[in-house]
Design a protein around this motif. Structure first.
Motif, PDB file in Angstrom:
ATOM      1  N   ILE A 167      39.611 -16.767  58.154  1.00 16.50           N
ATOM      2  CA  ILE A 167      39.318 -15.877  57.022  1.00 16.50           C
ATOM      3  C   ILE A 167      38.329 -16.568  56.077  1.00 16.50           C
ATOM      4  O   ILE A 167      38.496 -17.741  55.730  1.00 16.50           O
ATOM      5  N   GLY A 168      37.328 -15.829  55.669  1.00 17.41           N
ATOM      6  CA  GLY A 168      36.321 -16.396  54.769  1.00 17.41           C
ATOM      7  C   GLY A 168      35.047 -16.814  55.460  1.00 17.41           C
ATOM      8  O   GLY A 168      34.048 -17.103  54.806  1.00 17.41           O
ATOM      9  N   THR A 169      35.056 -16.843  56.790  1.00 13.00           N
ATOM     10  CA  THR A 169      33.827 -17.146  57.519  1.00 13.00           C
ATOM     11  C   THR A 169      32.962 -15.894  57.600  1.00 13.00           C
ATOM     12  O   THR A 169      33.431 -14.779  57.404  1.00 13.00           O
ATOM     13  N   THR A 170      31.701 -16.101  57.901  1.00  5.68           N
ATOM     14  CA  THR A 170      30.759 -14.974  57.970  1.00  5.68           C
ATOM     15  C   THR A 170      30.571 -14.454  59.390  1.00  5.68           C
ATOM     16  O   THR A 170      29.755 -13.557  59.601  1.00  5.68           O
ATOM     17  N   MET A 171      31.305 -14.996  60.350  1.00  3.17           N
ATOM     18  CA  MET A 171      31.112 -14.573  61.736  1.00  3.17           C
ATOM     19  C   MET A 171      31.618 -13.147  61.939  1.00  3.17           C
ATOM     20  O   MET A 171      32.528 -12.695  61.241  1.00  3.17           O
ATOM     21  N   PRO A 172      31.036 -12.405  62.881  1.00  7.28           N
ATOM     22  CA  PRO A 172      31.504 -11.043  63.166  1.00  7.28           C
ATOM     23  C   PRO A 172      32.975 -11.029  63.575  1.00  7.28           C
ATOM     24  O   PRO A 172      33.501 -11.999  64.131  1.00  7.28           O
ATOM     25  N   GLY A 173      33.632  -9.907  63.320  1.00  7.01           N
ATOM     26  CA  GLY A 173      35.046  -9.782  63.630  1.00  7.01           C
ATOM     27  C   GLY A 173      35.356  -9.978  65.098  1.00  7.01           C
ATOM     28  O   GLY A 173      36.413 -10.509  65.446  1.00  7.01           O
ATOM     29  N   ARG A 174      34.442  -9.564  66.007  1.00 12.21           N
ATOM     30  CA  ARG A 174      34.718  -9.715  67.437  1.00 12.21           C
ATOM     31  C   ARG A 174      34.790 -11.188  67.823  1.00 12.21           C
ATOM     32  O   ARG A 174      35.587 -11.574  68.680  1.00 12.21           O
ATOM     33  N   PHE A 175      33.951 -12.043  67.209  1.00 13.25           N
ATOM     34  CA  PHE A 175      34.014 -13.468  67.480  1.00 13.25           C
ATOM     35  C   PHE A 175      35.324 -14.056  66.962  1.00 13.25           C
ATOM     36  O   PHE A 175      35.962 -14.867  67.629  1.00 13.25           O
ATOM     37  N   ARG A 176      35.701 -13.633  65.763  1.00 16.77           N
ATOM     38  CA  ARG A 176      36.942 -14.143  65.178  1.00 16.77           C
ATOM     39  C   ARG A 176      38.139 -13.755  66.046  1.00 16.77           C
ATOM     40  O   ARG A 176      39.061 -14.557  66.251  1.00 16.77           O
TER      41      ARG A 176
END
Length: 427
Positions: free
Chosen positions: A352-361
């Protein structure tokens, strides 16, 4: 010259009988089939939803059924063999993982990695400790050991979700995070394994907790990181300086760097796993554009694949011989909950708080694959402490179920999911 008493001693007589028997020929046949499968299966299974680990486990189960009563694969009884075989597979895998990372190390560049280590991994351990102690009724030491062995993402079986060979590009955030996490958390799980040993020996009120914090947490992590960086740098300078004369074989360099980093660090009581990965990353940093890195990586990957094949076949045999018998419904629920719910939730919270796309997370959170590293840590922990046989077998049963479930679910879906992620990213 053979030492005195070798021929009349128990060990010498046992070795002589084995070499003179049909078992030796059967062993050669077994190893030949294992190595052949390691070479052929990756290409055959490229476009099907069946992973190579799953095939090896199935083959091991068939072999175990055919040899039932003549050979029993028992990881509790043969804990030393399991520890050493798994140890070798993990350190070779860590070298391979470190060599193929293109991204230079840094606080911001590796932000997802640090989050998985600092947030996700402790959460996973805590959930397993609570579940093991309160749901399964395990002693606190055994519950901590269960958490420590299941928390790390495995560097061996997670190869399907890791980055490709060095220099090939396409190092997206999901693959990078899972590769770097697997490289570092295998070393950082050791403090918690050692904490379980301290608790088994002295309990919570023992004086060993202070020594654990100073030695097992602080010194061994610093020593492992420092030794790995230093050895990786020195070996890289030595290798690339004499490379023009082709005096050094790529395979020898890969194995030498692995063994020197691991053994030298263990001699100064640091974490050898951490040192191997750090040495590989440091070696990769030197002369980053040379093709030698790919050749070194390829050799390490081949050795890793062979060792993985042997261990998974033995795992399949152990499953047939009753490894899961002590599991019970509570162990089944805890193991399934951890892999299907706890790890994905902890992974998502950590990112949480990273800028990566949700699919990567989502991919990073879900695909925390468990495998050979779990076998190593569990065998090591049980070899260095005394737990009741029933407790040891129950912990093995839960760990084995999680690994088997991970192979079944992650191994059959990883390629499909990552292909969809790549398409969505326009690759």
């Amino acid at each position: 010259m053979e030492p005195d008493g070798y021929r009349t001693g128990y060990l010498g007589a046992t070795v002589d009988r084995f070499l003179a028997s049909d078992h030796y020929i059967v062993l050669l046949l077994f190893l030949g089939l294992v190595f052949l499968s390691a070479a052929v299966l990756p290409r055959l299974l490229r476009n099907v939803f069946v992973s190579m680990p799953l095939v090896h486990i199935a083959f091991g189960a068939l072999l175990g059924w055919l040899t039932s009563g003549r050979f029993v694969a028992d990881p509790v009884e043969h804990g030393t063999w399991v520890e050493r075989l798994a140890e070798m597979a993990v350190i070779i895998s860590l070298m391979s993982a470190g060599l193929k990372l293109d991204r230079p190390i840094g606080l911001a560049r590796w932000a997802s990695t640090w989050r998985l280590l600092i947030i996700t991994m402790p959460l996973c351990i805590a959930l397993l400790v609570v579940g093991g102690h309160w749901l399964l009724g395990l002693p606190l030491a055994a519950a901590v050991l269960l958490g420590a062995v299941l928390a790390p993402t495995d560097p061996v079986l997670a190869s399907d979700v890791q980055v490709g060979p060095p220099g090939e590009g396409g190092e997206d955030e999901a693959r990078f995070a899972l590769t770097s996490e697997a490289g570092l958390n295998d070393g950082l799980a050791f403090p918690f394994v050692n904490l379980a040993l301290v608790l088994a020996a002295t309990g919570l009120a023992g004086a060993g907790l202070g020594e654990w914090l100073l030695v097992d947490v602080l010194w061994k992590i610093v020593a492992g990181t420092g030794m790995g960086i230093a050895i990786g740098h020195v070996v890289a300078k030595l290798v690339f300086r004499f490379r023009a004369w082709d005096a050094i074989s790529d395979g020898f360099v890969a194995i030498a760097l692995t063994f020197v980093a691991y053994a030298a660090t263990e001699l100064v009581h640091g974490y050898g796993f951490l040192a191997v990965f750090a040495a590989a990353v440091m070696f990769r940093r030197n002369e980053r554009n040379k093709v030698d890195h790919k050749e070194l990586h390829d050799f390490s990957e081949q050795v890793e694949r062979m060792l993985m094949s042997v261990l998974l076949i033995l795992f399949g045999m152990a499953l047939v011989h009753g490894l899961l018998d002590p599991l019970g419904w509570k162990g089944l629920v805890l193991g399934s909950f951890f892999l299907l719910v706890a790890r994905p939730v902890a992974g998502w919270l950590g990112l949480i708080g990273t800028t990566m796309p949700g699919r990567f997370r989502a991919v990073i959170a879900v695909y925390g694959i468990r495998g050979i590293g779990t076998f190593y840590y569990l065998a090591y922990g049980l070899n260095h402490t005394e737990l009741a046989d029933g407790t040891a077998r129950e912990v093995w049963a839960v760990a084995a179920w999680v690994v088997l479930l991970s192979v079944l679910l992650h191994g059959t879906t990883a390629n499909f999911v990552l292909e969809r992620v790549d398409r969505a990213a326009g690759r």
